[in-house]
Design an enzyme around this catalytic site. Structure first.
Site, PDB file in Angstrom:
ATOM      1  N   HIS A  39      92.989  21.117  30.304  1.00 28.05           N
ATOM      2  CA  HIS A  39      94.454  21.196  30.415  1.00 28.05           C
ATOM      3  C   HIS A  39      95.089  19.922  29.855  1.00 28.05           C
ATOM      4  CE1 HIS A  39      94.911  24.841  32.871  1.00 28.05           C
ATOM      5  NE2 HIS A  39      93.730  24.522  33.360  1.00 28.05           N
ATOM      6  N   GLU A  65      98.024  19.392  29.070  1.00 28.86           N
ATOM      7  CA  GLU A  65      99.403  19.170  29.546  1.00 28.86           C
ATOM      8  C   GLU A  65      99.470  18.159  30.691  1.00 28.86           C
ATOM      9  OE1 GLU A  65      97.613  21.881  29.949  1.00 28.86           O
ATOM     10  OE2 GLU A  65      98.142  23.059  31.718  1.00 28.86           O
ATOM     11  N   CYS A  78      92.818  26.672  28.366  1.00 27.09           N
ATOM     12  CA  CYS A  78      91.939  27.141  29.439  1.00 27.09           C
ATOM     13  C   CYS A  78      91.741  28.662  29.345  1.00 27.09           C
ATOM     14  CB  CYS A  78      92.468  26.678  30.798  1.00 27.09           C
ATOM     15  SG  CYS A  78      91.130  26.544  31.995  1.00 27.09           S
TER      16      CYS A  78
HETATM   17  N1  GLN Z   1      90.352  31.806  35.192  1.00 24.17           N
HETATM   18  C1  GLN Z   1      89.672  30.992  34.279  1.00 24.17           C
HETATM   19  C2  GLN Z   1      88.518  30.225  34.910  1.00 24.17           C
HETATM   20  O1  GLN Z   1      88.458  30.116  36.109  1.00 24.17           O
HETATM   21  C3  GLN Z   1      90.642  30.030  33.612  1.00 24.17           C
HETATM   22  C4  GLN Z   1      91.248  29.052  34.564  1.00 24.17           C
HETATM   23  C5  GLN Z   1      92.442  28.347  33.998  1.00 24.17           C
HETATM   24  O2  GLN Z   1      93.051  28.800  33.043  1.00 24.17           O
HETATM   25  N2  GLN Z   1      92.825  27.254  34.610  1.00 24.17           N
HETATM   26  O3  GLN Z   1      87.670  29.712  34.233  1.00 24.17           O
END
Ligand code: GLN
Length: 550
Positions: free
Chosen positions: A520, A522, A383
């Site tokens: 994600h 995970e 992410c």
């Molecule tokens: N801050 C980034 C976004 O909002 C990544 C978010 C995250 O890593 N979950 O896109």
């Protein structure tokens, strides 16, 4: 009603592992051939945990349907191996919100709206909703968050008390988890905190059926007898929940004490022994590693391991799948600079940059990624980690010096990561829009989205299929205006949305293993089935270690 309800409450103090205990019992009941679901009732007022700080609350777990939930739902999915949804987690805030919405709508016809019966009825409705549908589960485990005696928890306990009366003892059971400390100076287990906490439950009309005692050492029979006598439960309904070095041993420990057996008898569930072959194999694999890998996790929330709970577990699962011990080092990205890079990562066989929000520590992450790319250290960016990998590549390989994310530099010239305002949502089959005003809370791309994987890439090799579904939680996206120039410099777009409009995975060329993903992974790792990307990442780190050390 076919479904049997098991309520798990906690006494004495928090952090006794109610979630793990409930999840482990769920795993045992499932291993007995029963269908099991689980729900967490959280007493706090936040409507969902999505906007709560990971420092205070730990990780926000995300389900396929995009619910932002308590991290205990992660334990539940890992132990039960089934995907959960919004209805598996609710908070006092949401219950009140729903009741107030009904009141505003006039549903109560001007009547006085009260905690009892309106709030408690709403709680009961939420709990009972688990047993609806064509195929209701055999067992629903309900974990009540907080500790008995907390003011906030009272409506949940009252709702449980009422349900027990309404559904009957054969269909409803309370397991109370308490602490039984061992006082070294006295040389004995102490039962007084348990007695007090049961008294607290009795004062609100709840007689626990089973007492589960968190303890350092197994509780001797005479202490169990004492607890049974003073707390008014069957002598064979007092169990130990012993500290273990590996959390996946808990179902086996419970089984050895006959925990699931007793519960099956009390609830008149079909008699059948639990088949724990897979769990035993898992622990065997944990205990017999053949290699090792040291992984650095470079993030902002490093002081609080709970903030990276699913990540930690996913890396552990990937270790077992590679028959390797994974040694995790948490590194604070704010403390990283080009000067201490070498020293910080000297012992590391792989580097992972996890998700996160806000600018703090981002430059350290970008520097780290540059180091991993140039030194050819296996790298996994998740992410925000992928977004930083794109910024790093744009700055140092494609020569876009001011490359940044709109999140960190809203007025910047080169927003390689930006806030997308309109896109086609394949999950909802509709065009989604987002503007600046909707930027806070509930406006993220959340939940499972399909992704097309490019064969012949690291991601393609890991997944061994071209269509996958992964869970998202972010606002910002890769900016397609930069796709061509980054591709010209070698960046590989190994995963995209089915129509190609959203970049979901990136890789760099000529690197042993370098993958960034916008989702994600995970959240979908399971001890029995390690996630393919984590498995491949740890595989690459193990290989790297073997090559470096020989
Ligand atoms: N801050 C980034 C976004 O909002 C990544 C978010 C995250 O890593 N979950 O896109």
């Amino acid at each position: 009603m076919k479904t049997k309800f098991i309520f798990v409450t906690g006494g004495v103090l928090s952090s006794l592992g109610k979630g793990l205990a409930a999840a482990s019992l769920g795993a045992l009941l499932k291993a007995r051939g029963l269908s099991v679901t689980i729900q967490k009732l959280d007493p706090y007022i936040n409507v969902d945990p999505g906007t709560m700080s990971p420092f205070q609350h730990g990780e926000v777990f995300v389900t396929d349907d995009g619910a932002e939930t308590d991290l205990d739902l992660g334990h539940y999915e890992r132990y039960l191996g089934v995907p959960l949804s919004q209805k598996n987690n609710t908070t006092s805030g949401r219950i009140y919100y729903d009741v107030i919405t009904k009141e505003r709508r006039g549903d109560y016809l001007g009547g006085t709206v009260q905690v009892i019966p309106h709030i408690t009825d709403e709680i009961k409705r939420t709990v009972l909703s688990l047993a609806q549908g064509d195929n209701p589960p055999d067992v629903a485990l309900i974990e009540i968050g907080g500790t008995v005696g907390d003011i906030e928890g009272l409506p949940f306990l009252e709702a449980m008390r009422q349900l027990r009366t309404e559904l009957g003892r054969d269909s409803c059971l309370n397991i109370h988890l308490t602490l039984v400390p061992y006082l070294r100076s006295a040389g004995e287990h102490k039962t007084k905190p348990t007695q007090h906490s049961v008294k607290e439950l009795l004062s609100i009309g709840i007689q626990p059926d089973v007492i589960l005692c968190r303890c350092e050492e197994p509780i001797p029979a005479e202490v169990k007898r004492k607890i049974a006598l003073f707390c008014n439960v069957d002598e064979d309904a007092v169990f130990s929940s012993v500290d273990v070095k590996n959390v996946y041993e808990v179902p086996l420990k419970f089984y050895d004490e006959g925990f699931d057996q007793k519960i099956a008898i009390m609830l008149r569930l079909p008699a059948r022994n639990a088949d724990l072959t897979a769990w035993r194999q898992l622990i065997y694999d944990f205990d017999h590693p053949e290699s090792k890998a040291t992984i650095a996790i470079v993030g902002k929330y490093v002081e609080l391991k709970e903030a990276y709970k699913s990540l930690h577990e996913a890396l552990t699962h990937a270790g077992v799948a590679n028959r390797a011990t994974v040694d995790l080092r948490y590194v604070n990205s704010e403390e990283i600079s080009a000067d201490n890079m070498e020293k910080t990562f000297a012992e590391c066989d792989g580097i992972l940059v996890p998700g996160g929000f806000g600018y703090r520590g981002v430059e350290g992450k970008i520097e780290t990624i540059r180091y991993a790319r140039e030194k050819k250290i296996p790298f996994f960016g998740i992410c925000l980690g992928m977004q930083c990998a794109v910024i790093e590549f744009a700055r140092h390989v494609a020569g876009i010096a001011k490359a940044n994310s709109e999140e960190f530099d809203p007025l910047g010239a080169d927003k390689v990561i930006y806030l997308m305002t309109e896109w086609y949502d394949f999950r909802k089959q509709a065009v989604e829009t987002r503007d600046e005003a909707s930027d806070k809370g509930g406006t993220m791309r959340l939940g499972a989205y399909p992704c097309k994987v490019l064969p012949g890439t690291h991601a393609g090799d890991a997944y061994q299929k071209t269509e996958i579904s992964e869970r998202h939680r972010h606002r910002y996206e890769f900016n397609n205006a930069y796709k061509d120039i980054l591709a010209e410099h070698g960046m590989i777009f190994s995963g995209t949305s089915p129509d190609g409009s959203l970049v979901e995975m990136v890789e760099v060329p000529e690197h042993p293993w370098f993958v960034g993903c916008q989702f994600h992974p995970e959240f979908k790792s399971n001890p029995m089935h390690a996630h393919p990307l984590f498995k491949a990442f740890i595989g690459a780190a193990v290989k790297q270690r073997a090559e470096n050390r020989c």
